[in-house]
Scaffold this motif. Structure first.
Motif, PDB file in Angstrom:
ATOM      1  N   UNK A 127       6.171  -7.452   8.325  1.00 21.99           N
ATOM      2  CA  UNK A 127       5.350  -6.271   7.515  1.00 21.99           C
ATOM      3  C   UNK A 127       5.862  -5.061   8.210  1.00 21.99           C
ATOM      4  N   UNK A 128       6.463  -4.071   7.289  1.00 19.80           N
ATOM      5  CA  UNK A 128       6.995  -2.537   7.760  1.00 19.80           C
ATOM      6  C   UNK A 128       6.237  -1.710   7.117  1.00 19.80           C
ATOM      7  N   UNK A 129       5.688  -0.656   7.720  1.00 17.65           N
ATOM      8  CA  UNK A 129       5.009   0.498   7.343  1.00 17.65           C
ATOM      9  C   UNK A 129       5.993   1.347   7.610  1.00 17.65           C
ATOM     10  N   UNK A 130       6.745   2.177   6.366  1.00 21.80           N
ATOM     11  CA  UNK A 130       7.425   3.417   6.418  1.00 21.80           C
ATOM     12  C   UNK A 130       6.672   4.697   6.197  1.00 21.80           C
ATOM     13  N   UNK A 131       6.781   5.810   7.016  1.00 28.73           N
ATOM     14  CA  UNK A 131       6.416   7.056   7.092  1.00 28.73           C
ATOM     15  C   UNK A 131       7.476   8.024   6.815  1.00 28.73           C
ATOM     16  N   UNK A 177       3.348   7.429   2.953  1.00 29.15           N
ATOM     17  CA  UNK A 177       3.326   6.133   3.964  1.00 29.15           C
ATOM     18  C   UNK A 177       3.282   4.940   2.901  1.00 29.15           C
ATOM     19  N   UNK A 178       4.386   3.911   3.100  1.00 23.63           N
ATOM     20  CA  UNK A 178       4.272   2.716   2.173  1.00 23.63           C
ATOM     21  C   UNK A 178       4.277   1.507   3.161  1.00 23.63           C
ATOM     22  N   UNK A 186       9.634   3.850  11.025  1.00 24.72           N
ATOM     23  CA  UNK A 186       9.193   2.181  10.619  1.00 24.72           C
ATOM     24  C   UNK A 186       8.458   1.844  11.948  1.00 24.72           C
ATOM     25  N   UNK A 187       7.505   1.157  11.200  1.00 27.63           N
ATOM     26  CA  UNK A 187       6.425   0.458  12.078  1.00 27.63           C
ATOM     27  C   UNK A 187       6.682  -1.155  11.793  1.00 27.63           C
ATOM     28  N   UNK A 238       0.835  -1.239   0.013  1.00 25.57           N
ATOM     29  CA  UNK A 238      -0.038   0.100  -0.161  1.00 25.57           C
ATOM     30  C   UNK A 238       0.941   1.367  -0.110  1.00 25.57           C
ATOM     31  N   UNK A 239       0.196   2.343  -0.512  1.00 23.97           N
ATOM     32  CA  UNK A 239       1.202   3.677  -0.537  1.00 23.97           C
ATOM     33  C   UNK A 239      -0.207   4.737  -0.424  1.00 23.97           C
ATOM     34  N   UNK A 240       0.305   5.948   0.247  1.00 26.15           N
ATOM     35  CA  UNK A 240      -0.521   6.801   0.555  1.00 26.15           C
ATOM     36  C   UNK A 240       0.303   7.974   0.635  1.00 26.15           C
TER      37      UNK A 240
END
Length: 161
Positions: free
Chosen positions: A137-141, A127-128, A155-156, A118-120
């Motif tokens: 899974x890693x969310x990078x903001x 946010x990717x 990094x979440x 996902x990308x926002x």
């Protein structure tokens, strides 16, 4: 459950921001002992807030990676501002002097072998979410304000359950 977990992690990230603000309030360079006590107090306040929001244990650190941070995740910078570990995962926040385009290119390179889920894109904030097979899974903001402020990259990290 996954949506609830993400909300708790985002809420925890906000609590870490509160802790950063608290540590900034106690900047007495003359008395290092007071500084350390203030930082320890802010870390405890952040941990208490996060534990209350996540219904679990939390660990908050300033300036270092959390224990067990996955070695396959490359950070864009070694300038770690805060890190947090809760039952559901980890959050690491770094700063970097580069602009949005350079940081996006670095993150894309760092996660080139991962699936982008996902990308926002919100202009000064991107946010990717990346997934490495079914294990991680890693969310990078990336928040890169225009002007002379440093960018912040969060990094979440959510391991497979």
């Amino acid at each position: 459950m996954a949506g609830s977990m993400r909300v708790r992690i985002v809420t925890g990230t906000l609590a870490m921001g509160i802790a950063a603000t608290l540590t900034g309030c106690f900047g007495n360079p003359v008395d290092a002992l007071v500084d350390r006590a203030a930082q320890d107090g802010a870390e405890q306040v952040a941990e208490d807030l996060i534990e209350g929001m996540s219904d679990g244990e939390a660990s908050v650190d300033f300036g270092s990676l959390p224990d067990g941070f996955p070695s396959e995740i490359t950070l864009v910078s070694d300038n770690i501002i805060q890190s947090m570990t809760i039952d559901e995962g980890m959050v690491v926040i770094v700063t970097d002097p580069r602009g949005m385009d350079e940081l996006v290119a670095q993150v894309e390179s760092d996660f080139s072998g991962w699936e982008q889920e996902a990308t926002a894109d919100m202009g000064e904030m991107l946010n990717v979410t990346y997934r490495k097979d079914e294990s991680l899974s890693v969310n990078v903001s990336i928040i890169a304000p225009s002007g002379e402020e440093e960018a912040t990259v969060g990094y979440t990290v959510i391991p497979a359950q």
